[in-house]
Design a protein around this motif. Structure first.
Motif, PDB file in Angstrom:
ATOM      1  N   TYR A 100       0.787  -1.235   0.000  1.00 54.07           N
ATOM      2  CA  TYR A 100       0.000   0.000   0.000  1.00 54.07           C
ATOM      3  C   TYR A 100       0.821   1.288   0.000  1.00 54.07           C
ATOM      4  CZ  TYR A 100      -3.667  -3.278   1.285  1.00 54.07           C
ATOM      5  OH  TYR A 100      -4.544  -4.337   1.289  1.00 54.07           O
ATOM      6  N   ILE A 254      -3.386   1.809   5.763  1.00 55.21           N
ATOM      7  CA  ILE A 254      -3.178   1.654   4.325  1.00 55.21           C
ATOM      8  C   ILE A 254      -3.308   2.980   3.568  1.00 55.21           C
ATOM      9  CG2 ILE A 254      -3.873  -0.759   4.339  1.00 55.21           C
ATOM     10  CD1 ILE A 254      -6.586   0.118   3.201  1.00 55.21           C
ATOM     11  N   LYS A 255      -3.632   4.043   4.284  1.00 53.57           N
ATOM     12  CA  LYS A 255      -3.685   5.363   3.637  1.00 53.57           C
ATOM     13  C   LYS A 255      -3.586   6.470   4.673  1.00 53.57           C
ATOM     14  CE  LYS A 255      -8.752   5.565   3.494  1.00 53.57           C
ATOM     15  NZ  LYS A 255      -9.935   5.785   2.639  1.00 53.57           N
TER      16      LYS A 255
END
Length: 255
Positions: A100, A254-255
């Motif tokens: 990611y 993941i972000k």
């Protein structure tokens, strides 16, 4: 350690700060560099009566232009050449998973932890080779040996690369009086931990190695007679803490 001049990157906090103070206590002229002048000045002030041995230069070593500028300023201000180089500056990414992590985060981590080390070594090694004397010490990481989510994919890859780079220097230049050391610590209580998905609390940090512990290792390595080289150092906290929550937090970011 007579006639030594030490350059420490990332000298405004953590391992770099503790190492600079250790060298100053032993009356070794030391130059610390970093992006924040206030943090560098604080390191100098913390050396108290030994602060005269610490000089600081605000510098951006993330690119060749900044490294060249740093070299020129040191050459202009100091009579001696840098014969101890401590590569300590480093960074980690917010996202740790290789699945990611955005490319810009990957590039930034690899650039600071690997590319800038290659560039600064190449620049300052010239005088070491000319004088047949020099010690290069790089703070790598346990992540170079045990990659995973705790350090993150780009950090582990970069630290493995920089560890290999120190080996390359030894392979090529040991007979020219140059020695290179890669120190691979586990968790150390430094500000870089604040970039983790789960920031360790005080109790967790108290179980970790402290910057002063690494400073002792750096000083020992640089203080040995030049006929002896400690090529790699693997060092970890005595107490092994449970990092399962840390790994889960990194896995889920993941972000």
């Amino acid at each position: 350690m007579k006639n030594k001049l030490c350059l420490i990157t990332g000298g405004g906090s953590g391992i770099g700060r503790a190492t600079a103070i250790k060298f100053a206590e032993n009356k070794i002229d030391t130059i610390i560099v970093g992006r924040r002048e206030d943090a560098l000045a604080e390191t100098k002030n913390l050396a108290n009566e030994n602060s005269k041995y610490i000089n600081y230069i605000k510098a951006d070593i993330s690119n060749e232009k900044g490294i060249n500028k740093l070299y020129d300023e040191i050459d202009k201000r100091f009579d001696n050449y840098v014969n101890i180089l401590v590569n300590n500056a480093g960074s980690t990414s917010q996202i740790r998973s290789v699945a990611y992590i955005p490319k810009e985060q990957w590039d930034e981590v690899v650039n600071i932890n690997l590319n800038s080390v290659y560039l600064i070594c190449q620049k300052f090694m010239k005088n070491m080779i000319k004088n047949k004397n020099g010690t290069i010490i790089t703070i790598s990481s346990m992540a170079a040996l045990k990659p995973g989510l705790l350090g993150g994919a780009p950090y582990g890859a970069a630290k493995a690369g920089v560890t290999n780079l120190m080996g390359a220097i030894n392979s090529e230049f040991s007979n020219d009086g140059i020695r290179a050391t890669s120190i691979m610590p586990g968790e150390v209580d430094t500000p870089i931990l604040n970039n983790r998905a789960k920031i360790p609390n005080k109790n967790e940090r108290d179980t970790m190695m402290q910057p002063e512990d690494l400073a002792e290792i750096v000083f020992l390595t640089s203080n040995l007679n030049n006929r002896t080289n400690i090529e790699t150092v693997v060092v970890n906290a005595t107490y092994k803490r449970d990092v399962s929550e840390d790994l889960n937090a990194a896995r889920n970011k993941i972000k």
